[in-house]
Write a protein that holds these residues in place. Structure first.
Motif, PDB file in Angstrom:
ATOM      1  N   GLY A  22      41.012  36.659  44.771  1.00 13.28           N
ATOM      2  CA  GLY A  22      41.192  35.219  44.835  1.00 13.28           C
ATOM      3  C   GLY A  22      42.329  34.734  43.960  1.00 13.28           C
ATOM      4  O   GLY A  22      43.085  33.829  44.329  1.00 13.28           O
ATOM      5  N   THR A  23      42.477  35.340  42.788  1.00 14.03           N
ATOM      6  CA  THR A  23      43.550  34.959  41.875  1.00 14.03           C
ATOM      7  C   THR A  23      44.919  35.226  42.488  1.00 14.03           C
ATOM      8  O   THR A  23      45.806  34.359  42.483  1.00 14.03           O
ATOM      9  N   VAL A  24      45.091  36.424  43.043  1.00 21.02           N
ATOM     10  CA  VAL A  24      46.369  36.781  43.650  1.00 21.02           C
ATOM     11  C   VAL A  24      46.641  35.922  44.887  1.00 21.02           C
ATOM     12  O   VAL A  24      47.766  35.475  45.125  1.00 21.02           O
ATOM     13  N   ALA A  25      45.603  35.667  45.679  1.00 16.12           N
ATOM     14  CA  ALA A  25      45.771  34.795  46.842  1.00 16.12           C
ATOM     15  C   ALA A  25      46.210  33.399  46.413  1.00 16.12           C
ATOM     16  O   ALA A  25      47.015  32.749  47.086  1.00 16.12           O
ATOM     17  N   LYS A  37      32.474  34.257  38.916  1.00 17.74           N
ATOM     18  CA  LYS A  37      32.707  34.173  40.355  1.00 17.74           C
ATOM     19  C   LYS A  37      34.157  34.452  40.741  1.00 17.74           C
ATOM     20  O   LYS A  37      34.451  34.715  41.900  1.00 17.74           O
ATOM     21  N   LYS A  38      35.068  34.379  39.791  1.00 16.82           N
ATOM     22  CA  LYS A  38      36.493  34.543  40.115  1.00 16.82           C
ATOM     23  C   LYS A  38      36.858  36.020  40.206  1.00 16.82           C
ATOM     24  O   LYS A  38      36.515  36.803  39.330  1.00 16.82           O
ATOM     25  N   THR A  39      37.572  36.357  41.276  1.00 10.66           N
ATOM     26  CA  THR A  39      37.978  37.731  41.520  1.00 10.66           C
ATOM     27  C   THR A  39      39.497  37.860  41.450  1.00 10.66           C
ATOM     28  O   THR A  39      40.235  36.870  41.564  1.00 10.66           O
ATOM     29  N   GLY A  64      42.636  30.845  46.991  1.00  5.14           N
ATOM     30  CA  GLY A  64      41.849  31.639  46.056  1.00  5.14           C
ATOM     31  C   GLY A  64      40.371  31.613  46.401  1.00  5.14           C
ATOM     32  O   GLY A  64      39.686  32.647  46.336  1.00  5.14           O
ATOM     33  N   TYR A  65      39.878  30.449  46.802  1.00  7.27           N
ATOM     34  CA  TYR A  65      38.465  30.321  47.160  1.00  7.27           C
ATOM     35  C   TYR A  65      38.119  31.188  48.362  1.00  7.27           C
ATOM     36  O   TYR A  65      37.176  31.992  48.324  1.00  7.27           O
ATOM     37  N   PHE A  66      38.903  31.052  49.431  1.00  9.28           N
ATOM     38  CA  PHE A  66      38.585  31.785  50.653  1.00  9.28           C
ATOM     39  C   PHE A  66      38.795  33.289  50.483  1.00  9.28           C
ATOM     40  O   PHE A  66      37.988  34.090  50.955  1.00  9.28           O
ATOM     41  N   ALA A  67      39.871  33.682  49.806  1.00  6.93           N
ATOM     42  CA  ALA A  67      40.102  35.113  49.602  1.00  6.93           C
ATOM     43  C   ALA A  67      39.024  35.718  48.709  1.00  6.93           C
ATOM     44  O   ALA A  67      38.538  36.828  48.972  1.00  6.93           O
TER      45      ALA A  67
END
Length: 263
Positions: A170-173, A165-167, A146-149
């Motif tokens: 990133g959530t789906v990753a 900051k959360k996208t 999630g962090y890297f994506a």
């Protein structure tokens, strides 16, 4: 945002994560009372951090509540399930009686910390180190992917008012990372797709734990839960995902049982 700024916290995250992985993995593998004490101390410290954030004017009260959290966890191992849950709620209820405007926030979060710690101890004791490792890796894989994506892909925000900051990327990753861990453990333990699905939901619960802790910090206006981890915040900042995942696993185990094999 420049590439350098986008990845500016990577070294700090990697360094603190490496130290915690070594210590945590050692405790998981050794198990027994050493693991119990490790979990109790970490959870007690997180209760202390929570009390300091919500009631910064009383350091002695925060220390007392943190010590109560650690003691409740150790005591819960020696008594039957229902009385154990009652004991685990004592620090939360005590803090709710002592704190001011944030009493309900403290009660809910402190109860979650103690229940999560109890579940981690029980998972290690009842199912073995393999399944405690599964839980850790589900949360870690979800967090890392999630962090890297999120950093690399960006895109629409998942919950901008609470965690800007959360996208969604990133959530789906993170869900994909949790699914991969579930798939590996399902193959290793001879289990079916049910574990993969369960792992994704556990990973999502970990993400919700992260968001819940972010919401508390934004509400009280602090950047980090404490400075216990040099240069990179507190234990709540690092273990919020484990809290959310462990509380979810606790609820599922108490309600339906877990789709796991033996240790």
């Amino acid at each position: 945002m420049s590439g350098e700024g986008r990845w500016s916290d990577l070294a700090a995250r990697a360094g603190s994560a490496a130290v915690m992985v070594v210590i945590g993995l050692g405790a998981v593998m050794l198990g027994g009372h050493l693991f119990h004490v490790f979990v109790a101390l970490v959870c007690g410290a997180m209760v202390w951090e929570l009390a300091r954030m919500l009631d910064p004017g009383s350091r002695s009260r925060a220390v007392m509540l943190g010590a109560m959290g650690a003691a409740a966890l150790m005591l819960s191992l020696t008594i039957p399930a229902l009385p154990a849950v009652a004991v685990l709620l004592v620090p939360a209820l005590t803090g709710a009686a002592l704190l001011g405007r944030w009493r309900l926030v403290f009660a809910g979060f402190a109860a979650g910390i103690c229940l999560a710690g109890h579940e981690m101890m029980g998972l290690r004791d009842q199912f073995g180190w393999v399944w405690m490792l599964w839980l850790v890796l589900v949360v870690v894989a979800s967090d890392i992917l999630g962090y890297f994506a999120g950093k690399a892909l960006g895109g629409p925000k998942f919950w901008p008012r609470i965690s800007p900051k959360k996208t969604w990327s990133g959530t789906v990753a993170g869900w994909i990372g949790a699914a991969l861990v579930g798939l590996v453990f399902a193959r290793m333990q001879g289990l079916g797709a049910q574990l993969v699905v369960f792992s994704v939901i556990v990973g999502f619960a970990g993400q919700m734990g992260d968001i819940a802790e972010s919401a508390v910090k934004r509400a009280v206006g602090v950047k980090d839960s404490s400075a216990l981890i040099p240069g990179h915040g507190g234990l709540l900042d690092r273990f919020d995902g484990m809290l959310g995942a462990s509380v979810f696993v606790f609820v599922v185990q108490a309600s339906f049982g877990l789709p796991l094999g033996g240790g």
